[in-house]
Design a protein around this motif. Structure first.
Motif, PDB file in Angstrom:
ATOM      1  N   GLY A   1     -34.674  29.749  10.979  1.00  0.00           N
ATOM      2  CA  GLY A   1     -33.542  28.836  10.838  1.00  0.00           C
ATOM      3  C   GLY A   1     -33.748  27.543  11.618  1.00  0.00           C
ATOM      4  O   GLY A   1     -33.100  26.533  11.334  1.00  0.00           O
ATOM      5  N   THR A   2     -34.630  27.556  12.578  1.00  0.00           N
ATOM      6  CA  THR A   2     -34.992  26.338  13.306  1.00  0.00           C
ATOM      7  C   THR A   2     -36.079  25.641  12.499  1.00  0.00           C
ATOM      8  O   THR A   2     -37.134  26.206  12.250  1.00  0.00           O
ATOM      9  CB  THR A   2     -35.515  26.694  14.715  1.00  0.00           C
ATOM     10  OG1 THR A   2     -34.508  27.436  15.395  1.00  0.00           O
ATOM     11  CG2 THR A   2     -35.837  25.435  15.501  1.00  0.00           C
ATOM     12  N   HIS A   3     -35.785  24.410  12.083  1.00  0.00           N
ATOM     13  CA  HIS A   3     -36.676  23.724  11.148  1.00  0.00           C
ATOM     14  C   HIS A   3     -37.549  22.687  11.838  1.00  0.00           C
ATOM     15  O   HIS A   3     -37.231  22.219  12.940  1.00  0.00           O
ATOM     16  CB  HIS A   3     -35.843  23.045  10.052  1.00  0.00           C
ATOM     17  CG  HIS A   3     -35.124  24.014   9.183  1.00  0.00           C
ATOM     18  ND1 HIS A   3     -34.025  23.694   8.425  1.00  0.00           N
ATOM     19  CD2 HIS A   3     -35.354  25.337   8.956  1.00  0.00           C
ATOM     20  CE1 HIS A   3     -33.614  24.767   7.762  1.00  0.00           C
ATOM     21  NE2 HIS A   3     -34.395  25.768   8.079  1.00  0.00           N
ATOM     22  N   VAL A   4     -38.620  22.318  11.141  1.00  0.00           N
ATOM     23  CA  VAL A   4     -39.494  21.222  11.591  1.00  0.00           C
ATOM     24  C   VAL A   4     -39.426  20.132  10.526  1.00  0.00           C
ATOM     25  O   VAL A   4     -39.793  20.377   9.374  1.00  0.00           O
ATOM     26  CB  VAL A   4     -40.950  21.700  11.758  1.00  0.00           C
ATOM     27  CG1 VAL A   4     -41.841  20.531  12.182  1.00  0.00           C
ATOM     28  CG2 VAL A   4     -41.029  22.829  12.772  1.00  0.00           C
ATOM     29  N   GLY A   5     -38.942  18.966  10.920  1.00  0.00           N
ATOM     30  CA  GLY A   5     -38.782  17.896   9.931  1.00  0.00           C
ATOM     31  C   GLY A   5     -39.638  16.683  10.197  1.00  0.00           C
ATOM     32  O   GLY A   5     -39.646  15.752   9.409  1.00  0.00           O
ATOM     33  N   CYS A   6     -40.355  16.655  11.303  1.00  0.00           N
ATOM     34  CA  CYS A   6     -41.161  15.478  11.636  1.00  0.00           C
ATOM     35  C   CYS A   6     -42.256  15.886  12.610  1.00  0.00           C
ATOM     36  O   CYS A   6     -42.267  17.008  13.098  1.00  0.00           O
ATOM     37  CB  CYS A   6     -40.287  14.381  12.251  1.00  0.00           C
ATOM     38  SG  CYS A   6     -39.691  14.757  13.920  1.00  0.00           S
ATOM     39  N   ASP A   7     -43.123  14.943  12.889  1.00  0.00           N
ATOM     40  CA  ASP A   7     -44.133  15.177  13.928  1.00  0.00           C
ATOM     41  C   ASP A   7     -43.910  14.233  15.090  1.00  0.00           C
ATOM     42  O   ASP A   7     -44.807  14.021  15.906  1.00  0.00           O
ATOM     43  CB  ASP A   7     -45.537  14.938  13.354  1.00  0.00           C
ATOM     44  CG  ASP A   7     -45.963  16.065  12.436  1.00  0.00           C
ATOM     45  OD1 ASP A   7     -45.623  17.220  12.743  1.00  0.00           O
ATOM     46  OD2 ASP A   7     -46.636  15.788  11.434  1.00  0.00           O
ATOM     47  N   THR A   8     -42.745  13.653  15.152  1.00  0.00           N
ATOM     48  CA  THR A   8     -42.557  12.541  16.078  1.00  0.00           C
ATOM     49  C   THR A   8     -41.319  12.673  16.961  1.00  0.00           C
ATOM     50  O   THR A   8     -40.871  11.691  17.550  1.00  0.00           O
ATOM     51  CB  THR A   8     -42.453  11.233  15.271  1.00  0.00           C
ATOM     52  OG1 THR A   8     -41.480  11.415  14.234  1.00  0.00           O
ATOM     53  CG2 THR A   8     -43.782  10.854  14.646  1.00  0.00           C
TER      54      THR A   8
END
Ligand code: FES
Ligand code: FES
Length: 166
Positions: A35-42
């Motif tokens: 449920g914890t998402h990754v939306g960027c690398d920054t």
């Protein structure tokens, strides 16, 4: 490899991790809490926000090993799996504060932390300023702001909500 022991959603967890492991990787890849998402690398999008010792933290910015002994709450732990939604979750549902839902876990946990810091009566300007670190590609934010204001009010007097925001 190194051992890290912490509490995640009320359960004691010990894991052997590469020292470079980020908290978000520990949650998603070791504990399968996706449920914890990754939306960027920054470190900009806020999709990865969880509560660490009650405070909103971008879990892509912190190493798991730094959190030895910490208390982590991810979206999966905000409400009991067999019980009602947390008031902030319910407010997002009621106010159509999401479309694809990708940003939503981070938005909700950021909002819970906002209530902890600024109380239950939140004006639109405060909410919009506080969401600076959370990006949504779908909604245009208007209904998210409405949802957070409603959720903040609904959390007043709610035992479960107060506990999550502590
Ligand atoms: Fe952490 Fe975007 S994935 S801020
Ligand atoms: Fe799709 Fe926010 S609801 S990114």
């Amino acid at each position: 490899m190194a051992a890290v022991s912490l509490t995640v959603n009320g359960k004691s967890v010990t894991a052997e991790v590469d020292p470079r492991t980020l908290l978000v990787q520990l949650l998603r890849e070791h504990l399968r809490l996706t449920g914890t998402h990754v939306g960027c690398d920054t470190s900009q999008c806020g999709a990865c926000v969880v509560l660490v010792n009650g405070k909103a933290v971008k879990s892509c910015t912190v190493l798991a090993l730094q959190l030895d002994g910490a208390d982590v709450l991810s979206i999966e732990g905000l409400a009991p799996s067999d019980g009602p939604l947390h008031p902030m979750q319910e407010a997002f549902r009621e106010n159509h504060g999401l479309q694809c839902g990708y940003c939503t876990p981070g938005m909700i946990l950021t909002a819970v932390d906002l209530v902890r810091r600024k109380g239950h009566e939140l004006d639109d300007r405060t909410i919009r300023e506080e969401l600076e670190g959370n990006l949504c590609r779908c909604t245009g934010y208007h209904n998210i702001v409405k949802a957070i204001a409603a959720g903040a009010r609904a959390m007043q007097g709610s035992g479960a909500a107060t506990k999550a925001a502590e």
